[in-house]
Design an enzyme around this catalytic site. Structure first.
Site, PDB file in Angstrom:
ATOM      1  CB  THR A 144      -0.945  -0.243   1.302  1.00 30.68           C
ATOM      2  OG1 THR A 144       0.235  -0.084   2.271  1.00 30.68           O
ATOM      3  CG2 THR A 144      -1.555  -1.565   0.851  1.00 30.68           C
TER       4      THR A 144
ATOM      5  CG  LEU B 132       6.699  -4.008   1.303  1.00 28.60           C
ATOM      6  CD1 LEU B 132       5.348  -2.707   1.093  1.00 28.60           C
ATOM      7  CD2 LEU B 132       5.920  -4.579   1.668  1.00 28.60           C
ATOM      8  CB  VAL B 133       7.118   2.692   3.173  1.00 27.11           C
ATOM      9  CG1 VAL B 133       6.748   3.298   4.827  1.00 27.11           C
ATOM     10  CG2 VAL B 133       7.950   2.553   2.924  1.00 27.11           C
ATOM     11  CB  SER B 134       2.851   0.911   4.951  1.00 24.63           C
ATOM     12  OG  SER B 134       1.741   0.784   5.691  1.00 24.63           O
ATOM     13  CB  SER B 135       2.091  -4.519   2.872  1.00 28.22           C
ATOM     14  OG  SER B 135       2.835  -5.356   4.484  1.00 28.22           O
TER      15      SER B 135
END
Length: 331
Positions: free
Chosen positions: A92, A99-102
Site C-alpha cells: 500500500t 515497501l514501507v507499509s502493506s
C-alpha cells in the site's frame, strides 16, 4: 444516459464487493482460522476491506503497477476491487521503490486475531496502524471504538488510516508516535497486537499492560505469544505459524540485516525452519553453530521455542526457559 450507466456500474461494483468479501470469508473459514473463535467470521464479513485499500501496488516486470479504485476504466476498477478481496498481502505504500507499509494477508490476520484471545471489554493496542483494517476488525469485534488504540510512526499512515476507518464507520484512537514506546496515555491494555517484526520486546509495553495481558507479535519470521505477569516479567512460546512483516521502525529500535548463510550448505538456506532458528539466535550463534544445533535437535518447529523477560534480561530458548539452549536478545 451516461449518468445512468455510471449508476449501474457502481451497483455492479457494490455487488462484486459483497460477493468477493463473502468468498474471502469462506476461504479463510476453510483454512480453519475461525474454528476457535467463530465471532471473527462476522467481523470479516462486516468490515469492507476495499475501503482500506483505495489503491495498492502489484509486482510487475521492472517494478510495481498501481491499482486504483478511482480509475476511469471500469475494468481497472473491477480488477482493483477483486484484488482487494484476494487472500494476499497488498503493498500500500512505497518509498524509493521499497515497501514501507502493506495490508497483511487476511487469513494470517484472522489467525493472529484469534490467537490474541480478545474478550469482551478488553482494551487493545495495535502497534503498526497500516491501512486501519485490523483496527476496524478489532473495533467491530469489541463493539466499542474507544477500546481500540492503533499507533504508527508515520503521519501519512495514521492520517490515511483515520480516513479509512471513518469511511467504514469506526473511530478508534489513531496515534502518531513511536510504537516501541507504546501509548501510555491510553493504557492500561489487556491485549497488544503487533503488525511489524521485533528484534526484542520493548519493556515499556509490559508497564502499560494489565497483569495477565497477552502480547502477540511477529518475531524472527514467527509469532510470539507472551503472557505479561507484571511490568518486569513476561513469558511465552512461539506459535507454529510462519509470519513475515516489515521491521518495527523508530528511534529506539535497532536495524536488522537479512541473514548471511553463504558459508552453509545450500540446503540450509532452503530450510525455512532453520532460517527461523538462525534469525532468532544470530546475536549469539554463528551460522555454523546454529546449523549444527538445528541438525542435532531434529529441525525443531517454531512452537518448541519461546521468549522470557525477567527484569532487564530478555532471552530466547528452545524447549525450556532454564535451558540448556538459551540465547540473550538485544535489549
Amino acid at each position: 444516459m451516461g449518468a445512468h450507466a455510471l449508476d449501474r456500474s457502481d451497483d455492479d461494483l457494490a455487488g462484486i464487493a459483497r460477493s468477493a468479501r463473502a468468498a474471502l470469508v469462506r476461504e479463510i473459514e476453510a483454512s480453519g482460522a475461525f474454528d476457535d473463535e467463530p465471532v471473527w467470521r462476522e467481523a470479516f464479513l462486516a468490515v469492507p476491506r476495499h475501503l482500506f485499500v483505495p489503491y495498492y501496488y502489484v509486482g510487475v516486470t521492472g517494478g510495481y503497477e498501481r491499482r486504483w479504485g478511482e480509475s476511469p476504466d471500469p475494468r481497472a476498477r473491477e480488477m482493483w476491487l477483486r484484488g482487494a478481496y484476494a487472500d494476499a498481502p497488498l503493498a500500500t505504500r512505497l518509498r524509493d521503490g521499497e515497501l514501507v507499509s502493506s495490508s497483511s494477508q487476511p487469513s494470517l490476520m484472522a489467525k493472529m486475531l484469534v490467537e490474541l484471545r480478545v474478550e469482551d471489554g478488553n482494551r487493545v493496542l495495535e502497534v503498526g496502524a497500516g491501512t486501519g483494517y485490523n483496527a476496524a476488525l478489532l473495533a467491530h469485534r469489541l463493539g466499542d471504538d474507544d477500546l481500540v488504540t492503533t499507533v504508527d510512526l508515520e503521519p501519512e499512515i495514521t492520517e490515511s488510516a483515520r480516513r479509512h476507518l471513518a469511511a467504514a464507520g469506526h473511530h478508534p484512537a489513531v496515534v502518531t508516535g513511536d510504537g516501541a514506546r507504546g501509548v501510555p496515555e491510553r493504557a492500561p491494555f489487556d491485549r497488544i497486537i503487533v503488525t511489524c517484526t521485533l528484534a526484542s520486546v520493548p519493556r515499556g509495553w509490559l508497564a502499560q499492560c494489565t497483569p495477565g495481558a497477552r502480547i502477540l507479535a511477529p518475531f524472527a519470521t514467527g509469532l510470539i505469544a507472551l503472557t505479561v505477569h507484571d511490568a518486569a516479567h513476561a513469558e511465552g512460546r512461539f506459535l507454529p505459524t510462519p509470519a513475515y512483516f516489515v521491521p518495527l521502525r523508530g528511534e529506539t529500535r535497532p536495524a536488522t540485516e537479512p541473514p548471511d548463510l553463504a558459508a552453509l550448505p545450500r540446503r540450509a538456506g532452503n530450510q525455512e525452519l532453520f532460517r527461523f532458528l538462525y534469525t532468532l539466535t544470530r546475536s549469539t550463534l554463528s551460522p555454523q553453530e546454529a546449523f549444527a544445533l538445528w541438525i542435532r535437535e531434529g529441525g525443531p518447529p517454531r512452537d518448541r521455542y519461546g521468549i522470557t523477560i525477567d527484569g532487564n534480561r530478555e532471552w530466547a530458548w528452545l524447549d525450556a526457559p532454564e535451558g540448556p539452549h538459551t540465547w540473550p536478545l538485544p535489549g
